[in-house]
Design a protein around this motif. Structure first.
Motif, short mmCIF file in Angstrom:
data_model
loop_
_atom_site.label_atom_id
_atom_site.label_comp_id
_atom_site.label_asym_id
_atom_site.label_seq_id
_atom_site.Cartn_x
_atom_site.Cartn_y
_atom_site.Cartn_z
N GLU A 188 0.82 -1.21 0.00
CA GLU A 188 0.00 0.00 0.00
C GLU A 188 0.86 1.26 0.00
OE1 GLU A 188 -4.02 1.78 2.15
OE2 GLU A 188 -2.88 0.18 3.13
N GLU A 189 2.02 1.22 0.62
CA GLU A 189 2.91 2.38 0.63
C GLU A 189 3.40 2.68 -0.79
OE1 GLU A 189 3.43 4.45 3.02
OE2 GLU A 189 2.23 3.29 4.46
N ASN A 190 3.69 1.65 -1.55
CA ASN A 190 4.06 1.85 -2.95
C ASN A 190 2.92 2.51 -3.73
OD1 ASN A 190 5.58 -1.29 -2.58
ND2 ASN A 190 6.74 0.57 -3.00
N PHE A 191 1.71 2.09 -3.42
CA PHE A 191 0.55 2.64 -4.12
C PHE A 191 0.35 4.12 -3.76
CE2 PHE A 191 -3.92 3.39 -5.01
CZ PHE A 191 -4.06 2.80 -6.26
N ILE A 192 0.53 4.46 -2.51
CA ILE A 192 0.43 5.86 -2.08
C ILE A 192 1.50 6.70 -2.78
CG2 ILE A 192 0.72 7.42 -0.11
CD1 ILE A 192 -0.55 5.19 1.62
N PRO A 198 -3.77 -1.64 -28.57
CA PRO A 198 -2.42 -1.49 -28.01
C PRO A 198 -2.51 -1.07 -26.54
CG PRO A 198 -2.76 -0.06 -29.95
CD PRO A 198 -4.09 -0.62 -29.57
N TYR A 199 -1.58 -1.54 -25.73
CA TYR A 199 -1.61 -1.16 -24.33
C TYR A 199 -0.22 -1.29 -23.73
CZ TYR A 199 -1.53 -6.11 -22.84
OH TYR A 199 -1.17 -7.42 -22.62
N ASN A 200 -0.05 -0.72 -22.56
CA ASN A 200 1.23 -0.68 -21.86
C ASN A 200 1.30 -1.86 -20.89
OD1 ASN A 200 3.72 0.39 -21.02
ND2 ASN A 200 2.75 1.55 -19.37
N LYS A 201 2.30 -2.73 -21.04
CA LYS A 201 2.41 -3.95 -20.24
C LYS A 201 3.56 -3.82 -19.25
CE LYS A 201 3.00 -6.24 -24.12
NZ LYS A 201 2.56 -5.32 -25.18
N LEU A 202 3.27 -4.06 -17.97
CA LEU A 202 4.29 -4.00 -16.92
C LEU A 202 4.13 -5.21 -16.00
CD1 LEU A 202 3.98 -0.20 -16.06
CD2 LEU A 202 5.78 -1.28 -17.42
N ILE A 203 5.17 -5.46 -15.18
CA ILE A 203 5.16 -6.60 -14.26
C ILE A 203 5.51 -6.11 -12.86
CG2 ILE A 203 6.11 -8.89 -13.76
CD1 ILE A 203 6.81 -9.15 -16.72
N PHE A 204 4.86 -6.67 -11.85
CA PHE A 204 4.97 -6.16 -10.49
C PHE A 204 6.39 -6.23 -9.90
CE2 PHE A 204 0.29 -6.18 -9.89
CZ PHE A 204 0.18 -4.93 -9.29
N ASN A 205 7.24 -7.11 -10.38
CA ASN A 205 8.58 -7.21 -9.79
C ASN A 205 9.57 -6.21 -10.39
OD1 ASN A 205 8.92 -8.38 -12.29
ND2 ASN A 205 9.90 -10.24 -11.53
N ASP A 206 9.08 -5.32 -11.23
CA ASP A 206 9.92 -4.27 -11.81
C ASP A 206 10.25 -3.22 -10.74
OD1 ASP A 206 11.04 -2.12 -13.22
OD2 ASP A 206 9.80 -2.51 -14.99
N GLU A 207 11.53 -3.03 -10.45
CA GLU A 207 11.92 -2.09 -9.41
C GLU A 207 11.59 -0.64 -9.77
OE1 GLU A 207 16.02 -2.75 -8.52
OE2 GLU A 207 15.66 -4.72 -7.58
N GLU A 208 11.38 -0.37 -11.03
CA GLU A 208 11.03 0.98 -11.49
C GLU A 208 9.57 1.06 -11.91
OE1 GLU A 208 13.77 1.90 -14.60
OE2 GLU A 208 15.48 2.12 -13.25
N LEU A 209 8.73 0.22 -11.30
CA LEU A 209 7.33 0.12 -11.72
C LEU A 209 6.61 1.46 -11.65
CD1 LEU A 209 4.93 -1.55 -12.64
CD2 LEU A 209 4.51 -2.17 -10.27
N ASN A 210 6.66 2.13 -10.51
CA ASN A 210 5.94 3.40 -10.38
C ASN A 210 6.41 4.44 -11.39
OD1 ASN A 210 4.27 2.47 -8.39
ND2 ASN A 210 5.14 3.70 -6.74
N LYS A 233 7.65 3.91 -14.31
CA LYS A 233 7.17 3.53 -15.65
C LYS A 233 5.68 3.81 -15.80
CE LYS A 233 10.77 0.12 -16.62
NZ LYS A 233 11.09 -1.29 -16.91
N ILE A 234 4.91 3.60 -14.72
CA ILE A 234 3.48 3.92 -14.79
C ILE A 234 3.29 5.42 -14.99
CG2 ILE A 234 1.33 3.99 -13.48
CD1 ILE A 234 2.21 1.40 -12.10
N VAL A 235 4.04 6.22 -14.23
CA VAL A 235 3.90 7.68 -14.30
C VAL A 235 4.32 8.18 -15.68
CG1 VAL A 235 4.78 9.86 -13.38
CG2 VAL A 235 4.19 8.00 -11.83
N SER A 236 5.35 7.60 -16.27
CA SER A 236 5.81 8.05 -17.59
C SER A 236 4.78 7.77 -18.68
CB SER A 236 7.13 7.38 -17.94
OG SER A 236 6.96 5.98 -18.11
N PHE A 237 3.89 6.83 -18.41
CA PHE A 237 2.82 6.51 -19.36
C PHE A 237 1.78 7.63 -19.44
CE2 PHE A 237 -1.57 4.72 -19.28
CZ PHE A 237 -1.65 4.29 -20.60
N VAL A 238 1.63 8.38 -18.37
CA VAL A 238 0.64 9.46 -18.33
C VAL A 238 1.29 10.75 -18.81
CG1 VAL A 238 -0.88 10.81 -16.83
CG2 VAL A 238 -0.56 8.35 -16.42
N GLN A 239 0.77 11.31 -19.89
CA GLN A 239 1.35 12.51 -20.50
C GLN A 239 0.63 13.78 -20.02
OE1 GLN A 239 4.14 12.19 -22.29
NE2 GLN A 239 3.99 9.99 -21.88
#
Length: 334
Positions: free
Chosen positions: A199-203, A314-326, A328-334
């Motif tokens: 949950e801290e990662n999500f916040i 088309p869509y953006n595919k990510l995996i939870f064990n990615d240390e840079e997940l957050n 990469k999610i943020v970079s998807f939003v322009q």
């Protein structure tokens, strides 16, 4: 010609079956198509205009035999079972259809003895069956997408069905949702929380997305409150009774377990949808927005991407064990 399709599992599986139904109707609009749906996916097919009749299969023996009695009277030319469970399989066996076909998906774990009983019964009682060894198909870089393998089963019966069928958003509009600017939906589901992400990662993700100056709305399901206690304490909550389509707030809001009709319209007018792999990705595939899906790192993520990807989107595919997940999610939003 009369065809029955059994798809008595989840919402996303039914959405992936819609190109088959539409493709059959495009061959000949006089083809009569009946669908056996589950309580989970009935909300999808009841609005799909390419279906002539729907049978709702509930979780009771009485209902099962009631449906069986009805479909036996229809005398179908073709029966297709696309469901992985036994109910659709046995309905096909016991139907009086002239041609019976079934799809059998082998386990990702133990392929040697997987579905052995079903394979034997399929040989005895079905005219055609397609057995999908997903693990081997993945290793050989073969296409085993759910919709693709359903098309392959249809073609076994010499139907000249086209696979370039796209399904657009078809649900009736009941609400006029207005937001001050573009917004992003983060779908809260228990799948966010795992050994790689808490949950801290999500916040932290929310804080980073706020810097993008885009509105953020959180949607929830029945599993959410047990996993996101801090989130529910921090942000305002709007439930079904409080939902207003007049004008959305510019504050972060949790839309708590909305009715399906409200939820899908909120998805439709959003610019971005971000969620773990679940039914929302297939709802979003019907819309014009941008989608990011995060896959469970411990449950064959690459295979899931191949098998259950949204159809023709088309869509953006990510995996939870990615240390840079957050990031990469943020970079998807322009």
């Amino acid at each position: 010609m009369k065809i029955c399709i059994a798809r008595v599992d989840r919402m996303g599986d039914m959405i992936l079956t819609l190109p088959i139904i539409k493709g059959l109707k495009l061959i000949d609009k006089t083809i009569i198509i009946h669908v056996i749906a589950s309580e989970k996916n009935y909300k999808i097919v009841k609005h799909f205009n390419y279906i002539d009749k729907i049978f709702l299969l509930k979780n009771s023996n009485k209902n099962f035999f009631s449906i069986l009695n009805k479909i036996r009277k229809e005398n179908y030319d073709y029966f297709y079972n696309f469901s992985p469970n036994w109910s659709g399989f046995f309905l096909g066996i016991l139907s009086k259809s002239k041609i019976k076909s079934t799809l059998i998906l082998l386990s990702r774990y133990n392929k040697n003895f997987s579905k052995i009983t079903r394979r034997v019964l399929g040989d005895i009682f079905y005219n055609f069956k397609v057995v999908i060894d997903r693990f081997t198909a993945f290793q050989n870089n073969e296409n085993f997408h759910q919709t693709k393998v359903m098309f392959s089963l249809i073609k076994r019966n010499s139907f000249e069905i086209k696979e370039d069928v796209k399904i657009d958003y078809f649900f009736p509009s009941k609400y006029k949702i207005v937001a001050k600017r573009d917004f992003c939906i983060l779908h809260l589901t228990s799948r966010w929380i795992n050994k790689y992400y808490d949950e801290e990662n999500f916040i932290d993700l929310i804080i980073k997305l706020q810097q993008k100056k885009i509105l953020l709305y959180l949607t929830s399901d029945e599993s959410t409150k047990f996993k996101f206690k801090k989130i529910f304490d921090k942000y305002s909550i709007i439930n079904n009774d409080q939902f207003s389509n007049e004008k959305l707030s510019d504050e972060i809001i949790i839309f708590d377990n909305l009715d399906f009709d409200k939820w899908i319209e909120l998805i439709k007018v959003s610019k971005y949808v971000i969620a773990p792999e679940c039914g929302i990705l297939h709802i979003t595939s019907l819309c014009e927005n941008h989608l990011t899906v995060i896959y469970d790192a411990d449950y064959f993520p690459e295979m899931m991407m191949h098998e259950y990807a949204p159809w023709k989107k088309p869509y953006n595919k990510l995996i939870f064990n990615d240390e840079e997940l957050n990031q990469k999610i943020v970079s998807f939003v322009q």
